[in-house]
Design a protein around this motif. Structure first.
Motif, PDB file in Angstrom:
ATOM      1  N   SER A   1       0.836  -1.219   0.000  1.00  0.00           N
ATOM      2  CA  SER A   1       0.000   0.000   0.000  1.00  0.00           C
ATOM      3  C   SER A   1       0.859   1.252   0.000  1.00  0.00           C
ATOM      4  O   SER A   1       0.601   2.217  -0.729  1.00  0.00           O
ATOM      5  CB  SER A   1      -0.924   0.005   1.224  1.00  0.00           C
ATOM      6  OG  SER A   1      -1.840  -1.043   1.171  1.00  0.00           O
ATOM      7  N   VAL A   2       1.903   1.245   0.830  1.00  0.00           N
ATOM      8  CA  VAL A   2       2.806   2.410   0.885  1.00  0.00           C
ATOM      9  C   VAL A   2       3.489   2.627  -0.463  1.00  0.00           C
ATOM     10  O   VAL A   2       3.592   3.766  -0.954  1.00  0.00           O
ATOM     11  CB  VAL A   2       3.855   2.201   2.004  1.00  0.00           C
ATOM     12  CG1 VAL A   2       4.930   3.280   1.928  1.00  0.00           C
ATOM     13  CG2 VAL A   2       3.175   2.230   3.368  1.00  0.00           C
ATOM     14  N   ILE A   3       3.930   1.521  -1.091  1.00  0.00           N
ATOM     15  CA  ILE A   3       4.577   1.633  -2.393  1.00  0.00           C
ATOM     16  C   ILE A   3       3.594   2.197  -3.425  1.00  0.00           C
ATOM     17  O   ILE A   3       3.941   3.052  -4.246  1.00  0.00           O
ATOM     18  CB  ILE A   3       5.106   0.250  -2.845  1.00  0.00           C
ATOM     19  CG1 ILE A   3       6.232  -0.206  -1.907  1.00  0.00           C
ATOM     20  CG2 ILE A   3       5.608   0.298  -4.282  1.00  0.00           C
ATOM     21  CD1 ILE A   3       6.663  -1.644  -2.138  1.00  0.00           C
ATOM     22  N   GLY A   4       2.331   1.727  -3.366  1.00  0.00           N
ATOM     23  CA  GLY A   4       1.318   2.218  -4.300  1.00  0.00           C
ATOM     24  C   GLY A   4       1.026   3.692  -4.105  1.00  0.00           C
ATOM     25  O   GLY A   4       0.912   4.453  -5.084  1.00  0.00           O
ATOM     26  N   MET A   5       0.918   4.137  -2.865  1.00  0.00           N
ATOM     27  CA  MET A   5       0.649   5.545  -2.610  1.00  0.00           C
ATOM     28  C   MET A   5       1.814   6.427  -3.062  1.00  0.00           C
ATOM     29  O   MET A   5       1.625   7.533  -3.597  1.00  0.00           O
ATOM     30  CB  MET A   5       0.383   5.770  -1.112  1.00  0.00           C
ATOM     31  CG  MET A   5      -0.911   5.156  -0.611  1.00  0.00           C
ATOM     32  SD  MET A   5      -2.401   5.769  -1.443  1.00  0.00           S
ATOM     33  CE  MET A   5      -2.723   4.421  -2.600  1.00  0.00           C
ATOM     34  N   ALA A   6       3.038   5.933  -2.848  1.00  0.00           N
ATOM     35  CA  ALA A   6       4.208   6.691  -3.311  1.00  0.00           C
ATOM     36  C   ALA A   6       4.193   6.813  -4.829  1.00  0.00           C
ATOM     37  O   ALA A   6       4.507   7.885  -5.396  1.00  0.00           O
ATOM     38  CB  ALA A   6       5.485   5.993  -2.841  1.00  0.00           C
ATOM     39  N   GLY A   7       3.819   5.730  -5.528  1.00  0.00           N
ATOM     40  CA  GLY A   7       3.725   5.784  -6.984  1.00  0.00           C
ATOM     41  C   GLY A   7       2.655   6.758  -7.440  1.00  0.00           C
ATOM     42  O   GLY A   7       2.834   7.483  -8.433  1.00  0.00           O
ATOM     43  N   MET A   8       1.516   6.782  -6.728  1.00  0.00           N
ATOM     44  CA  MET A   8       0.445   7.704  -7.088  1.00  0.00           C
ATOM     45  C   MET A   8       0.877   9.154  -6.897  1.00  0.00           C
ATOM     46  O   MET A   8       0.574  10.026  -7.737  1.00  0.00           O
ATOM     47  CB  MET A   8      -0.777   7.414  -6.211  1.00  0.00           C
ATOM     48  CG  MET A   8      -2.048   8.091  -6.677  1.00  0.00           C
ATOM     49  SD  MET A   8      -2.693   7.358  -8.180  1.00  0.00           S
ATOM     50  CE  MET A   8      -3.255   5.782  -7.547  1.00  0.00           C
ATOM     51  N   ALA A   9       1.603   9.444  -5.825  1.00  0.00           N
ATOM     52  CA  ALA A   9       2.084  10.800  -5.591  1.00  0.00           C
ATOM     53  C   ALA A   9       3.052  11.226  -6.692  1.00  0.00           C
ATOM     54  O   ALA A   9       2.993  12.368  -7.191  1.00  0.00           O
ATOM     55  CB  ALA A   9       2.765  10.879  -4.228  1.00  0.00           C
ATOM     56  N   ALA A  10       3.936  10.303  -7.071  1.00  0.00           N
ATOM     57  CA  ALA A  10       4.879  10.629  -8.162  1.00  0.00           C
ATOM     58  C   ALA A  10       4.128  10.886  -9.454  1.00  0.00           C
ATOM     59  O   ALA A  10       4.481  11.795 -10.228  1.00  0.00           O
ATOM     60  CB  ALA A  10       5.866   9.477  -8.329  1.00  0.00           C
TER      61      ALA A  10
ATOM     62  N   LEU B   1       1.008  12.064  -9.850  1.00  0.00           N
ATOM     63  CA  LEU B   1       0.328  13.358  -9.812  1.00  0.00           C
ATOM     64  C   LEU B   1       1.311  14.516 -10.017  1.00  0.00           C
ATOM     65  O   LEU B   1       1.006  15.498 -10.702  1.00  0.00           O
ATOM     66  CB  LEU B   1      -0.404  13.513  -8.476  1.00  0.00           C
ATOM     67  CG  LEU B   1      -1.663  12.646  -8.305  1.00  0.00           C
ATOM     68  CD1 LEU B   1      -2.212  12.772  -6.892  1.00  0.00           C
ATOM     69  CD2 LEU B   1      -2.728  13.032  -9.319  1.00  0.00           C
ATOM     70  N   PHE B   2       2.492  14.374  -9.438  1.00  0.00           N
ATOM     71  CA  PHE B   2       3.482  15.452  -9.595  1.00  0.00           C
ATOM     72  C   PHE B   2       3.979  15.538 -11.037  1.00  0.00           C
ATOM     73  O   PHE B   2       3.965  16.616 -11.659  1.00  0.00           O
ATOM     74  CB  PHE B   2       4.658  15.201  -8.643  1.00  0.00           C
ATOM     75  CG  PHE B   2       5.757  16.207  -8.790  1.00  0.00           C
ATOM     76  CD1 PHE B   2       5.607  17.504  -8.300  1.00  0.00           C
ATOM     77  CD2 PHE B   2       6.953  15.872  -9.418  1.00  0.00           C
ATOM     78  CE1 PHE B   2       6.626  18.436  -8.439  1.00  0.00           C
ATOM     79  CE2 PHE B   2       7.967  16.810  -9.564  1.00  0.00           C
ATOM     80  CZ  PHE B   2       7.807  18.101  -9.068  1.00  0.00           C
ATOM     81  N   ILE B   3       4.411  14.399 -11.582  1.00  0.00           N
ATOM     82  CA  ILE B   3       4.963  14.407 -12.949  1.00  0.00           C
ATOM     83  C   ILE B   3       3.863  14.658 -13.969  1.00  0.00           C
ATOM     84  O   ILE B   3       4.006  15.471 -14.895  1.00  0.00           O
ATOM     85  CB  ILE B   3       5.671  13.067 -13.234  1.00  0.00           C
ATOM     86  CG1 ILE B   3       6.833  12.871 -12.250  1.00  0.00           C
ATOM     87  CG2 ILE B   3       6.186  13.029 -14.665  1.00  0.00           C
ATOM     88  CD1 ILE B   3       7.441  11.470 -12.304  1.00  0.00           C
ATOM     89  N   GLY B   4       2.718  13.954 -13.830  1.00  0.00           N
ATOM     90  CA  GLY B   4       1.620  14.114 -14.784  1.00  0.00           C
ATOM     91  C   GLY B   4       1.016  15.500 -14.723  1.00  0.00           C
ATOM     92  O   GLY B   4       0.610  16.053 -15.749  1.00  0.00           O
ATOM     93  N   GLY B   5       0.913  16.095 -13.508  1.00  0.00           N
ATOM     94  CA  GLY B   5       0.363  17.442 -13.379  1.00  0.00           C
ATOM     95  C   GLY B   5       1.205  18.458 -14.130  1.00  0.00           C
ATOM     96  O   GLY B   5       0.671  19.368 -14.793  1.00  0.00           O
ATOM     97  N   ARG B   6       2.526  18.331 -14.046  1.00  0.00           N
ATOM     98  CA  ARG B   6       3.407  19.237 -14.787  1.00  0.00           C
ATOM     99  C   ARG B   6       3.228  19.071 -16.285  1.00  0.00           C
ATOM    100  O   ARG B   6       3.283  20.036 -17.043  1.00  0.00           O
ATOM    101  CB  ARG B   6       4.856  18.976 -14.400  1.00  0.00           C
ATOM    102  CG  ARG B   6       5.159  19.337 -12.931  1.00  0.00           C
ATOM    103  CD  ARG B   6       6.626  19.205 -12.623  1.00  0.00           C
ATOM    104  NE  ARG B   6       7.426  20.099 -13.435  1.00  0.00           N
ATOM    105  CZ  ARG B   6       8.763  20.134 -13.462  1.00  0.00           C
ATOM    106  NH1 ARG B   6       9.434  19.271 -12.699  1.00  0.00           N
ATOM    107  NH2 ARG B   6       9.409  20.985 -14.218  1.00  0.00           N
ATOM    108  N   MET B   7       2.991  17.831 -16.739  1.00  0.00           N
ATOM    109  CA  MET B   7       2.784  17.601 -18.164  1.00  0.00           C
ATOM    110  C   MET B   7       1.479  18.226 -18.632  1.00  0.00           C
ATOM    111  O   MET B   7       1.378  18.727 -19.761  1.00  0.00           O
ATOM    112  CB  MET B   7       2.787  16.097 -18.454  1.00  0.00           C
ATOM    113  CG  MET B   7       4.134  15.426 -18.217  1.00  0.00           C
ATOM    114  SD  MET B   7       4.098  13.628 -18.461  1.00  0.00           S
ATOM    115  CE  MET B   7       3.857  13.541 -20.238  1.00  0.00           C
ATOM    116  N   VAL B   8       0.423  18.204 -17.789  1.00  0.00           N
ATOM    117  CA  VAL B   8      -0.845  18.859 -18.152  1.00  0.00           C
ATOM    118  C   VAL B   8      -0.644  20.359 -18.252  1.00  0.00           C
ATOM    119  O   VAL B   8      -1.160  21.026 -19.168  1.00  0.00           O
ATOM    120  CB  VAL B   8      -1.930  18.518 -17.117  1.00  0.00           C
ATOM    121  CG1 VAL B   8      -3.179  19.367 -17.352  1.00  0.00           C
ATOM    122  CG2 VAL B   8      -2.288  17.042 -17.182  1.00  0.00           C
ATOM    123  N   LEU B   9       0.111  20.932 -17.309  1.00  0.00           N
ATOM    124  CA  LEU B   9       0.360  22.376 -17.340  1.00  0.00           C
ATOM    125  C   LEU B   9       1.142  22.782 -18.589  1.00  0.00           C
ATOM    126  O   LEU B   9       0.986  23.907 -19.098  1.00  0.00           O
ATOM    127  CB  LEU B   9       1.119  22.809 -16.087  1.00  0.00           C
ATOM    128  CG  LEU B   9       0.346  22.682 -14.753  1.00  0.00           C
ATOM    129  CD1 LEU B   9       1.241  23.037 -13.573  1.00  0.00           C
ATOM    130  CD2 LEU B   9      -0.895  23.584 -14.772  1.00  0.00           C
TER     131      LEU B   9
END
Length: 646
Positions: A319-328, A330-338
């Motif tokens: 679960s911790v590994i999955g949440m860390a992947g999700m955070a990464a 959102l950060f990388i994908g959010g910058r790509m949307v911007l």
């Protein structure tokens, strides 16, 4: 004392001790199909019974048939069990694929609704995407429902055939296996282990496939959206997931193997305590037995604690590994949307798909637990099925014709353990129609001679022949059909007196059964019970005395009308009156038949045509009662001691 001593009735009995019958089982004379009396169905319940019977599913007869010689079956595996039912298995696989595809249609429709409906303000596309989402959910529900029906059918068919295969194998195994193995361990193989496999087949394997296919499908979809983003995200989490999964697999292999061993030991201790309940009570052993059983359950609990501990580390860790992947993401994908390198709908779908990638990991923790339990069960069952009987039927056995009854032991050596031989170079000839009694000290091998004649064991060296034919060359069924055996501890099965008496001759008529009852003088005792031959016996014949069980066993042998009779201390549990009655009946049974009598009581041995005296070194003396007394040897000493005490 009544033969049935108030013990008849018991569990599963109706008022007044009459057994309760099953639906639709009544036959002639009020008998159920099992031979147990059946009083009929009350008129007010008949309509409901008929409705139930009309909707009762039919079950095909299993393909498995019993053979004395093991068949060349492939080693047991989950795949072989599933593939034995190819059509059901293929349908289940197709439905698993369809279910997986329908479950993953949602994120794509969300992306379409956002990018082509909400952003441009196209209500028609938004409506179509929403409708498609609803349709995919309904179709997914239908596919899941159909898949559950198929996997349930697969689990029922596969485990039914496995139970029959294991039971048939247990029937085939030789007596030495049951001497060495504990009854509780065998019961665990047939109950807990097969139940673990049934649970796995019914839902576990299908869910395992669904979640695994989901992860594979999602990986393909993520890379189709954006190769760089998918690679970065998955490379951050997959190596960690892989490393923890490998650790969990190795640790759980040990843990679940230990679980199967400890639960088998626990059931073995339970079985022994239940079978020895009378001895436990008589010796006031209850408190110490509880302490002893607590140790077995404690070891089983420790095994469960171990598997629970590693699952508690693996589950939250993923679960911790999955949440860390999700955070990464959102950060990388959010910058790509911007930077307009990725649409908002694509990022949303990417997040949903990545969540769908990690969700199965949580499911797989529990599923892998079930898989490991099933895998450990398969290992134990495979080990059982790999055990070979030591008494093997010849590849091309001959049927033993109606025998005259000549028995020969030629240079026979035998030992239950290689280092401790029981019989050494035994040579014995029993003429057709001759009755030979075997006497000697305990442990000298008297009962072993009886077991070798019935081929419960094979000699280590030498031959045993009947009418000049080596027993190893004949079919076991044709041999044992012509040998009547009354063991030292007769065994009665749950059922009616009729079932137990006709055990070796199920087609026997009532007249034949009553003739056997009369032969041992049991008619008066049987007729004391209102149900007569239909009176039920409790488990192991607990509702009758040991002497009465012996008489029933003799009547069972009488009914079979064998050509050769083997009596292993058949009068040891009888009082003097019963012994005299049985010995009179034995005279009628043994007339014209060959017989081997294993006797502790010299009164039984004296009735034989010839007596052999055995000890650890082999056969010491042979001759009639009068001849052996005149020889002033070991038998004369035994007779003097016996006479002084009787």
């Amino acid at each position: 004392m009544s033969m049935f001593g108030g013990g008849f009735g018991g569990p599963g009995s109706g008022p007044g001790g009459a057994p309760m019958g099953g639906v639709g089982g009544a036959g002639p004379k009020g008998q159920s199909g099992s031979g147990i009396p059946f009083s009929g169905i009350p008129a007010e319940l008949m309509a409901g019974v008929e409705r139930l019977e009309a909707n009762e599913p039919t079950h095909p007869v299993p393909r498995e048939t019993f053979t004395q010689r093991p068949r060349g079956e492939r080693p047991l595996s989950m795949f072989s069990m599933a593939f034995a039912h190819r059509s059901v298995f293929v349908w289940a696989v197709l439905l698993v694929v369809l279910e997986t595809l329908l479950l993953q249609a949602g994120p794509y429709l969300v992306q379409v609704g956002i990018d082509h409906g909400m952003v441009p303000g196209d209500r028609k596309v938004l409506l179509l995407a929403a409708s498609g989402f609803v349709v995919s959910v309904i179709a997914g529900w239908l596919a899941t429902s159909a898949r559950i029906r198929q996997t349930g059918r697969l689990a029922a068919d596969a485990t039914r055939n496995l139970r029959i295969r294991v039971f048939g194998h247990l029937q085939r195994l030789s007596m030495d296996y049951y001497t060495e193995e504990k009854a509780g361990v065998i019961m665990t193989r047939m109950s807990s282990d097969i139940e673990a496999l049934q649970q796995l087949f019914q839902e576990g394997l299908a869910q395992f496939a669904v979640q695994g296919l989901t992860m594979l499908l999602v990986t393909v979809v993520l890379f189709s959206y954006d190769v760089e983003l998918a690679a970065i995200t998955l490379l951050l989490v997959v190596p960690l997931l892989l490393a923890t999964s490998i650790w969990f697999r190795r640790a759980s292999d040990v843990g679940y193997g230990r679980q199967r061993d400890t639960i088998a030991a626990m059931f073995s201790d339970l079985s022994e305590s239940l079978q020895g309940a009378r001895v436990v009570t008589a010796h006031n052993r209850q408190d110490r037995n509880v302490v002893n059983h607590r140790a077995f359950t404690g070891r089983y609990r420790d095994a469960n604690d171990f598997t629970g501990h590693i699952a508690a580390i693996y589950g939250p860790g993923t679960s911790v590994i999955g949440m860390a992947g999700m955070a990464a993401l959102l950060f990388i994908g959010g910058r790509m949307v911007l930077r307009n390198e990725l649409s908002l709908g694509e990022l949303t779908a990417f997040v949903l798909y990545l969540n769908a990638f990690f969700a199965p990991v949580q499911q797989l923790v529990q599923l892998y637990t079930n898989y490991q339990q099933g895998r450990a069960a398969v290992t134990k069952l495979r080990e059982l099925l790999a055990v070979q009987p030591t008494v093997l039927e010849h590849p091309e056995p001959v049927d033993l014709p109606a025998v005259r009854g000549e028995i020969k032991f030629k240079g026979v050596f035998f030992g239950y353990q290689e280092s401790r031989p029981v019989l050494k170079n035994v040579n014995l000839h029993i003429a057709p129609g001759e009755t030979v009694a075997c006497v000697g000290p305990t442990g000298a091998g008297k009962s072993t001679l009886a077991k070798l004649v019935t081929r419960l064991h094979d000699p280590d060296r030498g031959q045993i022949l009947i009418d000049g034919v080596d027993l190893r060359l004949v079919s076991l069924s044709s041999l044992r059909r012509q040998i009547g055996v009354v063991p030292q501890e007769p065994f009665m099965f749950v059922g009616s007196l009729r079932d137990n008496l006709a055990f070796a001759k199920p087609e026997a008529t009532d007249d034949e059964i009553w003739a056997a009852v009369d032969a041992v003088g049991l008619r008066e005792l049987v007729e004391r019970h209102e149900l007569g031959l239909d009176a039920p016996l409790h488990e192991r014949g607990q509702s009758v005395s040991s002497g009465q069980r012996q008489l029933l066993a003799l009547a069972r042998a009488f009914l079979a009308q064998p050509r050769i009779v083997v009596l292993d201390e058949a009068t040891s549990n009888l009082d003097l009156r019963s012994e005299l009655r049985v010995e009179q009946a034995l005279d009628r049974l043994l007339e014209g038949r060959s017989a081997l009598l294993i006797a502790h009581r010299l009164s039984t041995a004296m009735r034989a045509d010839r007596i052999i005296v055995v000890d650890e070194s082999g056969i010491l003396e042979t001759g009639s009662h009068t001849e052996l007394l005149a020889a002033q040897g070991r038998y004369a000493d035994m007779f003097a001691t016996w006479s002084a005490h009787t």
